[in-house]
Write an enzyme that holds these catalytic residues in place. Structure first.
Site, mmCIF file in Angstrom:
data_model
loop_
_atom_site.group_PDB
_atom_site.id
_atom_site.type_symbol
_atom_site.label_atom_id
_atom_site.label_comp_id
_atom_site.label_asym_id
_atom_site.label_seq_id
_atom_site.Cartn_x
_atom_site.Cartn_y
_atom_site.Cartn_z
ATOM 1 N N GLY A 105 47.219 19.958 60.756
ATOM 2 C CA GLY A 105 48.631 19.712 61.024
ATOM 3 C C GLY A 105 48.875 19.116 62.389
ATOM 4 O O GLY A 105 49.999 18.736 62.710
ATOM 5 N N TYR A 106 47.812 19.042 63.222
ATOM 6 C CA TYR A 106 47.912 18.471 64.570
ATOM 7 C C TYR A 106 46.917 17.323 64.706
ATOM 8 O O TYR A 106 45.975 17.208 63.907
ATOM 9 C CB TYR A 106 47.621 19.550 65.620
ATOM 10 C CG TYR A 106 48.668 20.632 65.656
ATOM 11 C CD1 TYR A 106 49.711 20.596 66.576
ATOM 12 C CD2 TYR A 106 48.625 21.692 64.748
ATOM 13 C CE1 TYR A 106 50.690 21.593 66.598
ATOM 14 C CE2 TYR A 106 49.599 22.684 64.755
ATOM 15 C CZ TYR A 106 50.631 22.627 65.684
ATOM 16 O OH TYR A 106 51.599 23.593 65.688
ATOM 17 N N GLN A 139 40.288 18.471 68.413
ATOM 18 C CA GLN A 139 41.522 18.544 69.193
ATOM 19 C C GLN A 139 41.307 19.311 70.504
ATOM 20 O O GLN A 139 41.795 18.902 71.567
ATOM 21 C CB GLN A 139 42.610 19.222 68.358
ATOM 22 C CG GLN A 139 42.972 18.467 67.089
ATOM 23 C CD GLN A 139 43.638 19.347 66.053
ATOM 24 O OE1 GLN A 139 44.076 20.463 66.334
ATOM 25 N NE2 GLN A 139 43.694 18.862 64.813
ATOM 26 N N HIS A 189 36.812 16.171 57.660
ATOM 27 C CA HIS A 189 35.777 17.153 57.312
ATOM 28 C C HIS A 189 34.601 16.484 56.608
ATOM 29 O O HIS A 189 34.611 16.301 55.397
ATOM 30 C CB HIS A 189 36.370 18.238 56.404
ATOM 31 C CG HIS A 189 37.207 19.232 57.132
ATOM 32 N ND1 HIS A 189 36.734 20.447 57.554
ATOM 33 C CD2 HIS A 189 38.498 19.176 57.543
ATOM 34 C CE1 HIS A 189 37.687 21.115 58.180
ATOM 35 N NE2 HIS A 189 38.770 20.353 58.185
ATOM 36 N N GLY A 206 39.590 25.080 62.376
ATOM 37 C CA GLY A 206 40.315 26.348 62.447
ATOM 38 C C GLY A 206 41.811 26.128 62.354
ATOM 39 O O GLY A 206 42.283 24.995 62.318
ATOM 40 N N GLU A 225 31.812 17.692 55.869
ATOM 41 C CA GLU A 225 31.119 18.605 54.953
ATOM 42 C C GLU A 225 31.767 18.650 53.577
ATOM 43 O O GLU A 225 31.234 19.259 52.640
ATOM 44 C CB GLU A 225 31.079 20.024 55.545
ATOM 45 C CG GLU A 225 32.330 20.858 55.372
ATOM 46 C CD GLU A 225 33.505 20.444 56.249
ATOM 47 O OE1 GLU A 225 34.625 20.941 56.040
ATOM 48 O OE2 GLU A 225 33.297 19.611 57.161
ATOM 49 N N ASN A 248 42.221 18.594 56.468
ATOM 50 C CA ASN A 248 43.131 19.735 56.477
ATOM 51 C C ASN A 248 43.550 20.021 57.910
ATOM 52 O O ASN A 248 42.902 20.783 58.613
ATOM 53 C CB ASN A 248 42.458 20.969 55.862
ATOM 54 C CG ASN A 248 43.359 22.189 55.949
ATOM 55 O OD1 ASN A 248 44.552 22.079 56.208
ATOM 56 N ND2 ASN A 248 42.796 23.368 55.753
ATOM 57 N N CYS A 273 37.724 18.681 63.440
ATOM 58 C CA CYS A 273 39.100 19.140 63.211
ATOM 59 C C CYS A 273 39.693 19.834 64.437
ATOM 60 O O CYS A 273 39.931 19.185 65.437
ATOM 61 C CB CYS A 273 39.149 20.020 61.955
ATOM 62 S SG CYS A 273 40.786 20.105 61.212
ATOM 63 N N LEU A 274 39.930 21.146 64.399
ATOM 64 C CA LEU A 274 40.470 21.837 65.565
ATOM 65 C C LEU A 274 39.534 21.667 66.752
ATOM 66 O O LEU A 274 39.983 21.507 67.890
ATOM 67 C CB LEU A 274 40.682 23.323 65.260
ATOM 68 C CG LEU A 274 41.212 24.183 66.412
ATOM 69 C CD1 LEU A 274 42.595 23.713 66.864
ATOM 70 C CD2 LEU A 274 41.263 25.659 66.023
ATOM 71 N N SER A 315 41.319 27.366 57.927
ATOM 72 C CA SER A 315 42.312 26.497 58.571
ATOM 73 C C SER A 315 43.698 26.669 57.968
ATOM 74 O O SER A 315 44.696 26.246 58.559
ATOM 75 C CB SER A 315 41.884 25.029 58.461
ATOM 76 O OG SER A 315 40.731 24.778 59.232
#
Length: 349
Positions: free
Chosen positions: A289-290, A249, A327, A218, A329, A287, A245-246, A45
């Site tokens: 940024g979006y 989104q 996350h 990612g 994990e 982690n 995460c990604l 990421s």
């Protein structure tokens, strides 16, 4: 050797290099973890980013190759206040300078990372260049302008299909830049795991007849991934879908939601998140940024950040679809939210 970090707003920090001595350009971000630099270096990421560690001493327990989250470092550069030259830990295999040299990653130490972090918090993340050379303003602006991270996922995703056998549920993973411990978290629960390239078509995924489709973490802007978003749309209602995460989104975009960029992102292992269903607060590793700025109409919020109230989890009101921004994990970070994987697997029952 002497080197400098030049931010796109013109701010310059002078420091000393370590690792591989070659100029690098990327998006400058900061991570607030006191430990976990090995995992940060190798988290896909972070592809395209120059990572600043806010904790002042980095490298004191060295590098242990068993703790890597991918096969190599994915950062564009690494910035620390002070690098430890003599690590001391029974698991240490080498020190951080040698590891970065071997993997051709440039490091910068000796700058005021507290001042840099305050600039990024006040002004937002921005592009930067770490260089050993001297350039005029126009040359710097051109180098920064030439940098983009639109192909980040293509550069970190698996190129071939991998299968790990198991006796439990079959999880098909779309790899947008997955961390190793996510795979381990499914395998430890007995799952059969099939790791697929990010751009695998919905038809190919459905041919595998998995019990569960997982959308991984990612790098980069989720709105750049038009083809994966289309594929996810085609999977909705046909199989249970979960994501991190990604993946969270992308799922929102596929269902009609919206994403936006955070001012300076969430990067660290101490982020409080409230589980609205259980009415509990968990400390999480993050982690990104979006974030999901608009939740799709058919989804409801399950988790929120207690730092800024952004959406940290959502589930579909009718279909077996669930995702989280943080996350579970960990690696690095606390294991408060490890229960999320059990919840993921329950969606495939």
């Amino acid at each position: 050797m002497k080197a400098k970090l030049i931010l796109e707003n013109g701010t310059i920090f002078n420091g000393t290099t370590f690792g591989y001595l070659k100029e690098t350009v990327g998006e400058v971000v900061f991570n607030t973890g006191m430990t976990g630099y090995e995992e940060a270096l190798t988290d896909p990421s972070y592809y395209g980013q120059i990572v600043t560690m806010t904790y002042p001493l980095i490298g004191n327990y060295g590098i242990n190759l068993d703790d890597m989250e991918s096969d190599s470092p994915k950062v564009k550069g690494f910035i620390v206040r002070e690098k430890c030259n003599y690590p001391n830990n029974f698991r240490c295999e080498l020190e951080i300078d040698t590891y970065l040299k071997q993997n051709k990653i440039l490091g910068l130490e000796g700058i005021d990372t507290r001042a840099l972090t305050k600039i990024l918090r006040n002004n937002g993340t921005m592009k930067g260049i770490i260089t050993l050379d001297t350039f005029n303003d126009d040359e710097v602006k051109q180098k920064l302008k030439n940098f983009n991270n639109k192909n980040a996922v293509k550069n970190v995703t698996t190129k071939t299909v991998h299968t790990i056998e198991g006796n439990g549920k079959h999880v098909a993973i779309l790899d947008f830049g997955i961390k190793s411990n996510i795979i381990k978290s499914f395998v430890q629960r007995g799952c059969k795991v099939t790791l697929l390239p990010a751009y695998t078509s919905s038809e190919e995924i459905l041919k595998l007849d998995p019990d569960l489709i997982f959308l991984s973490n990612g790098p980069g802007d989720p709105e750049d991934l038009l083809e994966p978003i289309k594929n996810i749309k085609n999977l909705v209602g046909k199989k249970p879908i979960v994501g991190i995460c990604l993946g969270h989104q992308l799922l929102a975009l596929a269902l009609g939601g919206k994403t936006e960029k955070l001012k300076f992102g969430h990067r660290g292992c101490n982020h409080p998140v409230k589980d609205l269903e259980e009415n509990k607060v968990h400390i999480t590793s993050q982690n990104h940024g979006y974030y999901v700025a608009k939740v799709p109409e058919d989804m409801e919020i399950t988790h929120i950040s207690l730092n800024d109230q952004t959406v940290e989890g959502m589930k579909h009101k009718k279909l077996p679809i669930f995702s989280v921004q943080f996350h579970p994990e960990a690696c690095p970070g606390p294991h408060d939210s490890d229960y999320i994987f059990d919840k993921f697997i329950s969606y495939g029952l």
